[in-house]
Design an enzyme around this catalytic site. Structure first.
Site, PDB file in Angstrom:
ATOM      1  N   TYR A 181      -2.548  -0.442  10.484  1.00 35.71           N
ATOM      2  CA  TYR A 181      -2.389  -0.596   9.030  1.00 35.71           C
ATOM      3  C   TYR A 181      -1.049  -0.008   8.589  1.00 35.71           C
ATOM      4  O   TYR A 181      -0.281  -0.649   7.871  1.00 35.71           O
ATOM      5  CB  TYR A 181      -3.547   0.091   8.313  1.00 35.71           C
ATOM      6  CG  TYR A 181      -3.642  -0.234   6.830  1.00 35.71           C
ATOM      7  CD1 TYR A 181      -4.063  -1.489   6.404  1.00 35.71           C
ATOM      8  CD2 TYR A 181      -3.324   0.720   5.864  1.00 35.71           C
ATOM      9  CE1 TYR A 181      -4.164  -1.792   5.046  1.00 35.71           C
ATOM     10  CE2 TYR A 181      -3.426   0.429   4.507  1.00 35.71           C
ATOM     11  CZ  TYR A 181      -3.856  -0.826   4.103  1.00 35.71           C
ATOM     12  OH  TYR A 181      -3.948  -1.120   2.766  1.00 35.71           O
ATOM     13  N   SER A 200       0.880  -1.172   0.000  1.00 31.33           N
ATOM     14  CA  SER A 200       0.000   0.000   0.000  1.00 31.33           C
ATOM     15  C   SER A 200       0.909   1.211   0.000  1.00 31.33           C
ATOM     16  O   SER A 200       2.063   1.122   0.451  1.00 31.33           O
ATOM     17  CB  SER A 200      -0.857   0.012   1.279  1.00 31.33           C
ATOM     18  OG  SER A 200      -1.492   1.271   1.438  1.00 31.33           O
ATOM     19  N   LYS A 251       1.933  -2.371   7.157  1.00 31.17           N
ATOM     20  CA  LYS A 251       2.293  -2.220   5.741  1.00 31.17           C
ATOM     21  C   LYS A 251       3.767  -1.820   5.603  1.00 31.17           C
ATOM     22  O   LYS A 251       4.426  -2.223   4.654  1.00 31.17           O
ATOM     23  CB  LYS A 251       1.359  -1.235   5.043  1.00 31.17           C
ATOM     24  CG  LYS A 251      -0.072  -1.783   4.866  1.00 31.17           C
ATOM     25  CD  LYS A 251      -0.105  -3.025   3.964  1.00 31.17           C
ATOM     26  CE  LYS A 251      -1.513  -3.509   3.669  1.00 31.17           C
ATOM     27  NZ  LYS A 251      -1.559  -4.650   2.743  1.00 31.17           N
TER      28      LYS A 251
END
Ligand SMILES: NC(=O)c1ccc[n+]([C@@H]2O[C@H](COP(=O)([O-])OP(=O)(O)OC[C@H]3O[C@@H](n4cnc5c(N)ncnc54)[C@H](O)[C@@H]3O)[C@@H](O)[C@H]2O)c1
Length: 263
Positions: free
Chosen positions: A151, A138, A155
């Site tokens: 997140y 991402s 990531k």
């Protein structure tokens, strides 16, 4: 880097029951690949597999025994796996108060799934001198995702693992690439909180667009696959003027707080 010819290639995509993974599976099948479709959701995996003439192997991409079964079944079906797409991911949102079990699960799905897969892929790939590992990371792995600590952290971990894989094995025929989009119109995007949507802005891509971009990027020698080209410049600013970067991110955070609590 060894160019990948998808015609007849054996491909596995995790989290391929919907969104980016489903679009990748469809695009690879259209290019002539034989695709194994994994998803936690059995119905979704079967649906996509039926649509593209692939094989559904549902299961949890974050659990090592389940990944071992997926890779063993795929090898049996495909002969060898030419391209493995570690795509499954989750975005729970939240900051430091996010419960520890949610941090753990996010780490398992977004990072350890890639480690488990590599453990079962790399040995045979080194023996044959060829293998392609595509991780859906991402832009949050290169930058940050304001309002979403687990997140962002996981990531970054996925990116670090992919870098390590490439740095360790590039000389022996192993290709590693990371897909780092910003917003993509999928179920994950639709379910994300309003603040995150505000940060992502208007430039939301369709999953098919991302899959087309990946098709054009496989084997083009670039580690980073960036469907949103502006991410490269932002990543450069973060690296070269980190304090300015953090101040800008903090201003974004303040703007979101203000929009949550209008006077
Ligand atoms: N949508 C975006 O804006 C965006 C942006 C950047 C990166 N990504 C990344 O793209 C990847 C795909 O997300 P998406 O947007 O297509 O979301 P999505 O929710 O549409 O698809 C994710 C799929 O993964 C499956 N899945 C979840 N956990 C799994 C597990 N443990 N094992 C197997 N399957 C599992 C889900 O059932 C779902 O079908 C994720 O890694 C996500 O972090 C998404």
């Amino acid at each position: 880097m060894i160019a990948l010819d998808l015609k007849g290639a054996g491909v596995v995509v995790t989290g391929a029951g919907s969104g980016i993974g489903a679009a990748l599976a469809r695009r690879f099948a259209t290019a002539g690949a034989r695709v194994v479709v994994n998803d936690l959701d059995t119905t979704l995996a079967q649906h996509v597999a039926d649509e593209i003439g692939g094989l559904a192997v549902p299961g949890d991409a974050a659990a090592e025994d389940s990944i071992a079964t997926l890779i063993e079944t795929a090898r049996h079906h495909l002969g060898e796996i030419d391209l493995f797409c570690a795509n499954a991911g989750i975005e729970p949102g939240g900051g430091i108060d996010t419960p520890t079990d949610v941090w753990d699960r996010t780490w398992q799905v977004n990072v350890m799934a890639h480690v488990h897969a590599a453990r079962h892929l790399i040995g045979p790939w080194l023996e044959r001198g060829r293998g392609h590992f595509l991780a859906t990371v991402s832009a949050a792995g290169l930058l940050t995702h304001v309002g979403s600590a687990p997140y962002s952290v996981s990531k970054h971990g996925a990116l670090a693992f992919a870098e390590w894989l490439a740095a360790t094995h590039a000389d022996r025929g192993i290709t590693v690439q990371v897909l780092c989009p910003m917003g993509v119109r999928t179920r994950m995007y639709e379910q994300t909180h309003t603040a995150a949507k505000t940060v992502l802005g208007d430039n939301i891509l369709e999953p098919d667009h991302v899959a087309d971009h990946v098709m054009g990027s496989l084997g083009d020698e670039r580690f980073l696959i960036l469907p949103h080209p502006e991410v490269r410049a932002l990543y450069a600013i973060r690296a070269t003027d980190t304090e300015r970067w953090l101040q800008a991110m903090n201003r974004v955070h303040q703007t979101l707080l203000d929009s949550d609590h209008p006077e």
